[in-house]
Design a protein around this motif. Structure first.
Motif, PDB file in Angstrom:
ATOM      1  N   GLU A 185       6.068  18.629   2.738  1.00  0.00           N
ATOM      2  CA  GLU A 185       5.044  17.599   2.844  1.00  0.00           C
ATOM      3  C   GLU A 185       5.674  16.330   3.394  1.00  0.00           C
ATOM      4  O   GLU A 185       6.774  15.930   2.980  1.00  0.00           O
ATOM      5  CB  GLU A 185       4.408  17.291   1.485  1.00  0.00           C
ATOM      6  N   ILE A 186       4.987  15.710   4.346  1.00  0.00           N
ATOM      7  CA  ILE A 186       5.390  14.409   4.858  1.00  0.00           C
ATOM      8  C   ILE A 186       4.485  13.372   4.210  1.00  0.00           C
ATOM      9  O   ILE A 186       3.264  13.416   4.375  1.00  0.00           O
ATOM     10  CB  ILE A 186       5.259  14.341   6.386  1.00  0.00           C
ATOM     11  N   ILE A 187       5.072  12.493   3.431  1.00  0.00           N
ATOM     12  CA  ILE A 187       4.287  11.449   2.785  1.00  0.00           C
ATOM     13  C   ILE A 187       4.474  10.142   3.550  1.00  0.00           C
ATOM     14  O   ILE A 187       5.464   9.948   4.264  1.00  0.00           O
ATOM     15  CB  ILE A 187       4.645  11.281   1.292  1.00  0.00           C
ATOM     16  N   ASP A 188       3.504   9.235   3.415  1.00  0.00           N
ATOM     17  CA  ASP A 188       3.516   8.001   4.178  1.00  0.00           C
ATOM     18  C   ASP A 188       2.855   6.904   3.344  1.00  0.00           C
ATOM     19  O   ASP A 188       2.337   7.159   2.256  1.00  0.00           O
ATOM     20  CB  ASP A 188       2.786   8.200   5.507  1.00  0.00           C
ATOM     21  N   ALA A 189       2.846   5.690   3.874  1.00  0.00           N
ATOM     22  CA  ALA A 189       2.348   4.532   3.128  1.00  0.00           C
ATOM     23  C   ALA A 189       1.424   3.710   4.006  1.00  0.00           C
ATOM     24  O   ALA A 189       1.857   2.758   4.659  1.00  0.00           O
ATOM     25  CB  ALA A 189       3.507   3.677   2.624  1.00  0.00           C
ATOM     26  N   ARG A 190       0.146   4.097   4.052  1.00  0.00           N
ATOM     27  CA  ARG A 190      -0.839   3.211   4.681  1.00  0.00           C
ATOM     28  C   ARG A 190      -1.020   1.954   3.844  1.00  0.00           C
ATOM     29  O   ARG A 190      -1.349   0.892   4.352  1.00  0.00           O
ATOM     30  CB  ARG A 190      -2.187   3.936   4.834  1.00  0.00           C
ATOM     31  N   ILE A 191      -0.784   2.071   2.540  1.00  0.00           N
ATOM     32  CA  ILE A 191      -0.673   0.905   1.653  1.00  0.00           C
ATOM     33  C   ILE A 191       0.806   0.725   1.344  1.00  0.00           C
ATOM     34  O   ILE A 191       1.487   1.675   0.980  1.00  0.00           O
ATOM     35  CB  ILE A 191      -1.478   1.110   0.358  1.00  0.00           C
ATOM     36  N   GLU A 192       1.301  -0.486   1.490  1.00  0.00           N
ATOM     37  CA  GLU A 192       2.730  -0.741   1.356  1.00  0.00           C
ATOM     38  C   GLU A 192       3.285  -0.202   0.042  1.00  0.00           C
ATOM     39  O   GLU A 192       2.726  -0.447  -1.024  1.00  0.00           O
ATOM     40  CB  GLU A 192       3.000  -2.248   1.424  1.00  0.00           C
ATOM     41  N   GLN A 193       4.400   0.521   0.140  1.00  0.00           N
ATOM     42  CA  GLN A 193       5.050   1.005  -1.067  1.00  0.00           C
ATOM     43  C   GLN A 193       5.600  -0.161  -1.885  1.00  0.00           C
ATOM     44  O   GLN A 193       5.518  -0.164  -3.114  1.00  0.00           O
ATOM     45  CB  GLN A 193       6.182   1.973  -0.701  1.00  0.00           C
ATOM     46  N   PHE A 194       6.142  -1.159  -1.196  1.00  0.00           N
ATOM     47  CA  PHE A 194       6.632  -2.376  -1.850  1.00  0.00           C
ATOM     48  C   PHE A 194       6.010  -3.566  -1.133  1.00  0.00           C
ATOM     49  O   PHE A 194       6.024  -3.629   0.096  1.00  0.00           O
ATOM     50  CB  PHE A 194       8.155  -2.462  -1.792  1.00  0.00           C
ATOM     51  N   ASP A 195       5.473  -4.498  -1.916  1.00  0.00           N
ATOM     52  CA  ASP A 195       4.809  -5.644  -1.314  1.00  0.00           C
ATOM     53  C   ASP A 195       5.760  -6.407  -0.405  1.00  0.00           C
ATOM     54  O   ASP A 195       6.935  -6.617  -0.743  1.00  0.00           O
ATOM     55  CB  ASP A 195       4.276  -6.571  -2.402  1.00  0.00           C
ATOM     56  N   ARG A 196       5.272  -6.827   0.748  1.00  0.00           N
ATOM     57  CA  ARG A 196       6.111  -7.461   1.765  1.00  0.00           C
ATOM     58  C   ARG A 196       6.733  -8.780   1.307  1.00  0.00           C
ATOM     59  O   ARG A 196       7.768  -9.196   1.839  1.00  0.00           O
ATOM     60  CB  ARG A 196       5.294  -7.689   3.040  1.00  0.00           C
ATOM     61  N   ASP A 197       6.109  -9.445   0.329  1.00  0.00           N
ATOM     62  CA  ASP A 197       6.638 -10.729  -0.147  1.00  0.00           C
ATOM     63  C   ASP A 197       7.356 -10.601  -1.482  1.00  0.00           C
ATOM     64  O   ASP A 197       8.497 -11.049  -1.633  1.00  0.00           O
ATOM     65  CB  ASP A 197       5.507 -11.755  -0.272  1.00  0.00           C
ATOM     66  N   THR A 198       6.695  -9.980  -2.444  1.00  0.00           N
ATOM     67  CA  THR A 198       7.250  -9.937  -3.798  1.00  0.00           C
ATOM     68  C   THR A 198       8.139  -8.725  -4.038  1.00  0.00           C
ATOM     69  O   THR A 198       8.881  -8.692  -5.020  1.00  0.00           O
ATOM     70  CB  THR A 198       6.117  -9.912  -4.838  1.00  0.00           C
ATOM     71  N   ARG A 199       8.028  -7.709  -3.178  1.00  0.00           N
ATOM     72  CA  ARG A 199       8.728  -6.420  -3.329  1.00  0.00           C
ATOM     73  C   ARG A 199       8.262  -5.659  -4.561  1.00  0.00           C
ATOM     74  O   ARG A 199       8.916  -4.700  -4.994  1.00  0.00           O
ATOM     75  CB  ARG A 199      10.261  -6.604  -3.380  1.00  0.00           C
ATOM     76  N   ALA A 200       7.139  -6.048  -5.120  1.00  0.00           N
ATOM     77  CA  ALA A 200       6.570  -5.315  -6.258  1.00  0.00           C
ATOM     78  C   ALA A 200       6.107  -3.939  -5.780  1.00  0.00           C
ATOM     79  O   ALA A 200       5.507  -3.815  -4.706  1.00  0.00           O
ATOM     80  CB  ALA A 200       5.398  -6.077  -6.845  1.00  0.00           C
ATOM     81  N   PRO A 201       6.374  -2.879  -6.552  1.00  0.00           N
ATOM     82  CA  PRO A 201       5.943  -1.543  -6.137  1.00  0.00           C
ATOM     83  C   PRO A 201       4.432  -1.399  -6.267  1.00  0.00           C
ATOM     84  O   PRO A 201       3.799  -2.050  -7.106  1.00  0.00           O
ATOM     85  CB  PRO A 201       6.660  -0.615  -7.118  1.00  0.00           C
ATOM     86  N   ARG A 202       3.858  -0.553  -5.415  1.00  0.00           N
ATOM     87  CA  ARG A 202       2.428  -0.313  -5.518  1.00  0.00           C
ATOM     88  C   ARG A 202       2.124   0.441  -6.801  1.00  0.00           C
ATOM     89  O   ARG A 202       2.978   1.134  -7.354  1.00  0.00           O
ATOM     90  CB  ARG A 202       1.915   0.455  -4.308  1.00  0.00           C
ATOM     91  N   LYS A 203       0.899   0.329  -7.256  1.00  0.00           N
ATOM     92  CA  LYS A 203       0.467   1.007  -8.476  1.00  0.00           C
ATOM     93  C   LYS A 203      -0.150   2.362  -8.117  1.00  0.00           C
ATOM     94  O   LYS A 203      -0.478   2.631  -6.954  1.00  0.00           O
ATOM     95  CB  LYS A 203      -0.528   0.145  -9.249  1.00  0.00           C
ATOM     96  N   VAL A 204      -0.309   3.199  -9.120  1.00  0.00           N
ATOM     97  CA  VAL A 204      -0.832   4.536  -8.874  1.00  0.00           C
ATOM     98  C   VAL A 204      -2.241   4.478  -8.283  1.00  0.00           C
ATOM     99  O   VAL A 204      -2.638   5.355  -7.505  1.00  0.00           O
ATOM    100  CB  VAL A 204      -0.802   5.381 -10.169  1.00  0.00           C
ATOM    101  N   PHE A 205      -3.007   3.414  -8.604  1.00  0.00           N
ATOM    102  CA  PHE A 205      -4.354   3.279  -8.035  1.00  0.00           C
ATOM    103  C   PHE A 205      -4.279   3.147  -6.511  1.00  0.00           C
ATOM    104  O   PHE A 205      -5.107   3.703  -5.785  1.00  0.00           O
ATOM    105  CB  PHE A 205      -5.067   2.057  -8.615  1.00  0.00           C
TER     106      PHE A 205
ATOM    107  N   VAL B  38      10.021  12.850   3.240  1.00  0.00           N
ATOM    108  CA  VAL B  38       9.877  14.301   3.234  1.00  0.00           C
ATOM    109  C   VAL B  38      10.086  14.841   1.824  1.00  0.00           C
ATOM    110  O   VAL B  38      11.009  14.411   1.119  1.00  0.00           O
ATOM    111  CB  VAL B  38      10.886  14.931   4.226  1.00  0.00           C
ATOM    112  N   GLU B  39       9.231  15.809   1.436  1.00  0.00           N
ATOM    113  CA  GLU B  39       9.346  16.465   0.125  1.00  0.00           C
ATOM    114  C   GLU B  39       9.237  17.983   0.287  1.00  0.00           C
ATOM    115  O   GLU B  39       8.564  18.471   1.192  1.00  0.00           O
ATOM    116  CB  GLU B  39       8.235  15.984  -0.818  1.00  0.00           C
ATOM    117  N   VAL B  40       9.879  18.704  -0.619  1.00  0.00           N
ATOM    118  CA  VAL B  40       9.912  20.169  -0.597  1.00  0.00           C
ATOM    119  C   VAL B  40       8.916  20.721  -1.612  1.00  0.00           C
ATOM    120  O   VAL B  40       8.904  20.293  -2.766  1.00  0.00           O
ATOM    121  CB  VAL B  40      11.338  20.666  -0.916  1.00  0.00           C
TER     122      VAL B  40
END
Length: 267
Positions: free
Chosen positions: A139-159, A105-107
């Motif tokens: 605003e309710i934000i969500d992650a249809r693309i993983e925010q952090f990779d399930r294996d490496t925990r690398a954060p997603r990129k802005v793309f 959630v964001e204001v």
């Protein structure tokens, strides 16, 4: 640049991920050559799919408006995405947790336009003149693309984020609408409560110095694509708090002082 067939295929994956609430691996892992333009190209193809399914665009959102978020995403400007009609929820009600994967959630402040804004030379003064009213929003934000990779925990990129509708998933409007010249919008503040406890506070000046600045930027940014902001559009100007995670049963309330309150519960 990704070819059209690839952008269309990735857009279909995103549409399915939203419908089934199943997150995708980061596109940037599979396509490390992705660019910002690729992200927006995928986003545009996803919009076409949503429109073909009967959805309509009710406005736009602007994200990554704070300097800290831009630095963390390694970009120098905000991003944007459409607000689809099925993303709007009523203030004061219950919101199904099953509509989301990992909501946060964001204001924000929302600008409701009384007349169109067409770039490429829109100014903040033209934004204020074209705005019918400004109202509190969450605003309710969500992650249809993983925010952090399930294996490496690398954060997603802005793309990845741009492809994913700039993470937008829900909008709640409420509080007391005001004319844009009725208050100094820079000094509009809010306290975000989660289950009665203050999680975040912020001032709208945190959005590029003035929340209308982002609206002008957006009108100019979409002009090369022969797009413009329309009369009646809802434009989320950007968050001035950090995202707060949500779970089923959580109650959120954003107190904007003289501008009232936006509240809801996840069920």
């Amino acid at each position: 640049m990704l070819d059209l067939a690839t952008t269309q295929a990735l857009a279909r994956q995103l549409q399915t991920a939203r419908r089934t609430r199943t997150p995708l691996r980061q596109f940037s892992r599979q396509y490390p050559q992705m660019t910002l333009e690729d992200g927006y190209a995928i986003q545009r193809e996803w919009v076409k799919l949503e429109q073909a399914a009967g959805r309509t665009i009710r406005g736009r959102k602007i994200g990554l408006t704070s300097r800290a978020m831009q630095l963390s995403s390694q970009i120098t400007e905000p991003d944007y995405a459409p607000l689809m009609d099925d993303m709007f929820y009523a203030s004061g009600g219950d919101i199904p947790m099953g509509d989301f994967i990992a909501p946060r959630v964001e204001v924000e402040l929302a600008f409701i336009l009384g007349r169109e804004l067409r770039g490429p030379h829109v100014t903040i003064f033209e934004v204020l003149a074209a705005t019918e009213y400004v109202t509190p929003a969450i605003e309710i934000i969500d992650a249809r693309i993983e925010q952090f990779d399930r294996d490496t925990r690398a954060p997603r990129k802005v793309f990845d984020t741009i492809s994913d509708f700039a993470a937008n998933a829900g909008i709640v409007l409420g509080g007391r609408p005001v004319k844009p010249d009725a208050v100094d919008l820079r000094w509009v503040g809010a306290m975000l409560f989660k289950n009665g406890v203050i999680e975040e506070t912020g001032l709208a000046a945190g959005v590029l110095g003035h929340p209308a600045t982002g609206v002008a930027w957006l009108a100019n940014k979409i002009a090369p694509y022969d797009e413009h902001l329309r009369a009646g559009d809802v434009v989320l100007a950007g968050s001035f708090t950090r995202p707060t995670p949500a779970a089923a049963g959580d109650t959120f309330s954003a107190d904007y002082g003289p501008l009232g309150t936006v509240a809801f519960r996840f069920v």
